[in-house]
Write an enzyme that holds these catalytic residues in place. Sequence first.
Site, PDB file in Angstrom:
ATOM      1  N   GLU A  33     -30.005  41.550 -75.903  1.00 55.98           N
ATOM      2  CA  GLU A  33     -30.482  41.090 -74.589  1.00 55.98           C
ATOM      3  C   GLU A  33     -29.869  41.944 -73.478  1.00 55.98           C
ATOM      4  OE1 GLU A  33     -33.467  39.362 -74.330  1.00 55.98           O
ATOM      5  OE2 GLU A  33     -32.435  38.096 -75.788  1.00 55.98           O
ATOM      6  N   THR A  35     -30.107  44.996 -73.105  1.00 52.19           N
ATOM      7  CA  THR A  35     -29.685  46.315 -73.599  1.00 52.19           C
ATOM      8  C   THR A  35     -30.759  47.372 -73.366  1.00 52.19           C
ATOM      9  OG1 THR A  35     -30.437  45.542 -75.761  1.00 52.19           O
ATOM     10  CG2 THR A  35     -28.059  45.571 -75.389  1.00 52.19           C
ATOM     11  N   ASP A  36     -32.019  46.933 -73.205  1.00 51.50           N
ATOM     12  CA  ASP A  36     -33.099  47.941 -73.142  1.00 51.50           C
ATOM     13  C   ASP A  36     -32.967  48.846 -71.921  1.00 51.50           C
ATOM     14  OD1 ASP A  36     -33.946  45.897 -71.382  1.00 51.50           O
ATOM     15  OD2 ASP A  36     -36.011  45.850 -72.138  1.00 51.50           O
ATOM     16  N   SER A  67     -58.616  35.070 -64.083  1.00 54.42           N
ATOM     17  CA  SER A  67     -57.697  34.454 -65.039  1.00 54.42           C
ATOM     18  C   SER A  67     -57.990  32.967 -65.134  1.00 54.42           C
ATOM     19  CB  SER A  67     -56.243  34.642 -64.586  1.00 54.42           C
ATOM     20  OG  SER A  67     -55.417  33.711 -65.264  1.00 54.42           O
ATOM     21  N   GLY A 121     -43.433  32.262 -68.229  1.00 50.28           N
ATOM     22  CA  GLY A 121     -42.109  32.109 -67.628  1.00 50.28           C
ATOM     23  C   GLY A 121     -41.092  31.481 -68.558  1.00 50.28           C
ATOM     24  N   GLY A 123     -39.574  33.350 -71.162  1.00 43.37           N
ATOM     25  CA  GLY A 123     -38.837  34.384 -71.875  1.00 43.37           C
ATOM     26  C   GLY A 123     -39.557  34.893 -73.103  1.00 43.37           C
ATOM     27  N   SER A 126     -45.026  36.608 -71.361  1.00 38.39           N
ATOM     28  CA  SER A 126     -46.442  36.524 -71.002  1.00 38.39           C
ATOM     29  C   SER A 126     -46.806  37.666 -70.064  1.00 38.39           C
ATOM     30  CB  SER A 126     -46.742  35.181 -70.337  1.00 38.39           C
ATOM     31  OG  SER A 126     -46.128  35.085 -69.064  1.00 38.39           O
ATOM     32  N   ASP A 171     -40.280  44.628 -73.823  1.00 40.92           N
ATOM     33  CA  ASP A 171     -41.388  43.671 -73.906  1.00 40.92           C
ATOM     34  C   ASP A 171     -42.718  44.381 -74.139  1.00 40.92           C
ATOM     35  OD1 ASP A 171     -39.309  42.090 -73.166  1.00 40.92           O
ATOM     36  OD2 ASP A 171     -40.133  41.485 -71.223  1.00 40.92           O
ATOM     37  N   TYR A 220     -31.592  39.196 -62.476  1.00 38.83           N
ATOM     38  CA  TYR A 220     -31.920  40.280 -63.417  1.00 38.83           C
ATOM     39  C   TYR A 220     -31.667  41.631 -62.742  1.00 38.83           C
ATOM     40  CZ  TYR A 220     -34.541  42.716 -67.093  1.00 38.83           C
ATOM     41  OH  TYR A 220     -34.912  43.544 -68.124  1.00 38.83           O
TER      42      TYR A 220
HETATM   43  P1  ADP Z   1     -42.465  35.742 -68.930  1.00 38.16           P
HETATM   44  O1  ADP Z   1     -42.872  37.163 -69.058  1.00 38.16           O
HETATM   45  O2  ADP Z   1     -41.172  35.453 -69.601  1.00 38.16           O
HETATM   46  O3  ADP Z   1     -43.525  34.771 -69.370  1.00 38.16           O
HETATM   47  P2  ADP Z   1     -42.478  36.435 -66.148  1.00 38.16           P
HETATM   48  O4  ADP Z   1     -41.975  35.752 -64.953  1.00 38.16           O
HETATM   49  O5  ADP Z   1     -42.024  37.808 -66.441  1.00 38.16           O
HETATM   50  O6  ADP Z   1     -42.210  35.459 -67.388  1.00 38.16           O
HETATM   51  O7  ADP Z   1     -44.069  36.519 -66.093  1.00 38.16           O
HETATM   52  C1  ADP Z   1     -44.838  35.362 -65.795  1.00 38.16           C
HETATM   53  C2  ADP Z   1     -45.939  35.721 -64.812  1.00 38.16           C
HETATM   54  O8  ADP Z   1     -46.944  36.518 -65.470  1.00 38.16           O
HETATM   55  C3  ADP Z   1     -46.713  34.511 -64.306  1.00 38.16           C
HETATM   56  O9  ADP Z   1     -46.039  33.917 -63.207  1.00 38.16           O
HETATM   57  C4  ADP Z   1     -48.035  35.124 -63.900  1.00 38.16           C
HETATM   58  O10 ADP Z   1     -47.931  35.745 -62.633  1.00 38.16           O
HETATM   59  C5  ADP Z   1     -48.219  36.227 -64.940  1.00 38.16           C
HETATM   60  N1  ADP Z   1     -49.098  35.797 -66.032  1.00 38.16           N
HETATM   61  C6  ADP Z   1     -48.804  35.728 -67.341  1.00 38.16           C
HETATM   62  N2  ADP Z   1     -49.868  35.325 -68.088  1.00 38.16           N
HETATM   63  C7  ADP Z   1     -50.886  35.135 -67.202  1.00 38.16           C
HETATM   64  C8  ADP Z   1     -52.271  34.717 -67.321  1.00 38.16           C
HETATM   65  N3  ADP Z   1     -52.821  34.404 -68.485  1.00 38.16           N
HETATM   66  N4  ADP Z   1     -52.993  34.638 -66.174  1.00 38.16           N
HETATM   67  C9  ADP Z   1     -52.450  34.956 -64.993  1.00 38.16           C
HETATM   68  N5  ADP Z   1     -51.177  35.340 -64.830  1.00 38.16           N
HETATM   69  C10 ADP Z   1     -50.395  35.438 -65.906  1.00 38.16           C
HETATM   70 MG    MG Z   2     -41.833  38.859 -68.246  1.00 36.61          MG
END
Ligand code: ADP
Ligand code: MG
Length: 384
Positions: A33, A35-36, A67, A121, A123, A126, A171, A220
Amino acid sequence: MGARDPLIERFRQNFGGGARLYRAPGRVNLIGEHTDYNDGFVLPAALQQCTWIAAAARPEPRLRVSSLRAGETLEFALDDPDPRPRRDWSDYVRGVAIMLQRDGYRLSGADMLIDSDVPVGSGLSSSAALEVATGYALLDGASQAIDLTRLALCCQRAENEFVGMRCGVMDQFASCRGAADRVLLLDCRSLEFRLSPVDPSVRLVICNSMVHHELAGSEYNRRREQCEDGVARLKTVLPTVRALRDVTAADLVRHGALLSELVLRRCRHVVTENDRVLRAAAALEAAEVGEVGRLMNASHVSMRDDYEISCREIDILVELAGRVDGVLGARMTGGGFGGCTINLVRVEAVDRFADAVGRAYKEATGITPQFLVCRPGAGAGVAN
Ligand code: ADP
Ligand code: MG
């Protein structure tokens, strides 16, 4: 074909025919974690959970993106000379289009309908799943050859420079290059990687704390600055050091006085974590699952005490996991301040683990956690 055909049907209703379906997975990090971005090592796996995009070309050089999760449709010009972030979900999509173009790709206009079953959100990245699915769809739609490493780097640049999150490459790389039933050991400097199977006697079980503390983004970027501060000071006596990757634990003992107490702890996390990743990868390949678990436990202590990126709820989950027979190791996974833990659990103990930890966590916090038994999935690609 399969479960995501409804997205193509929905696309047809909203935008018309001719769509192809693309997918890119979220990821879970077994160990390694923060480290990248220090040119170090990580050991993630791609998830079955994905972002899906139905996309079709359109004649004008514009992107129309929708979306389902955000419940919103937005439109952007691909040739906007001064694109500004909107500070919302669409920045991930638009940022990727911008960085691919800056890297020399000629893109075509497209309509895109986005759906995802990666928890947001938590970890599990997404954000990278969204970026990589977007990049894959845009390149394929413009009939460009896809180099997965170059795609991962463009997606990382989108998040760094357009979204404003200074993440490393883990990621996006895991989303591009992950493989079914494999974990991926990645050297974040050379981008060399190795895929290894997980011993069939154990499962990777993800436990979502269901909390996400707002600190995550700002802390971060602050951790990155602290690592850079450490490198700058260590360089004065160790001129070959380019990143914390090049620093040993012995170097930190010898030259620790050059660093503030805080920066020394931050550096110690990264230096010892790199070592743990390499040892965990070797132990995994030798089927020494007990050793992998011990390294995961040590990783959590280091994140909690030296890097200070854990939180109360996550520490409770890790502590509860340690009390269950058949749990070999547990640690927070992802950027920090909430999200998920990853647990190495003997197959026969998975139900007992979920039951015991689920109940005790609810008692301690009032929150019902979610469990996900991870079967590493394939990296990004065309889904139909
Ligand atoms: P994680 O990557 O850990 O899920 P992040 O905060 O880095 O958390 O990324 C989450 C953000 O990515 C969301 O707040 C949104 O803006 C965007 N996101 C992810 N998936 C979608 C989706 N299917 N539709 C729209 N936005 C998305
Ligand atoms: Mg992310």
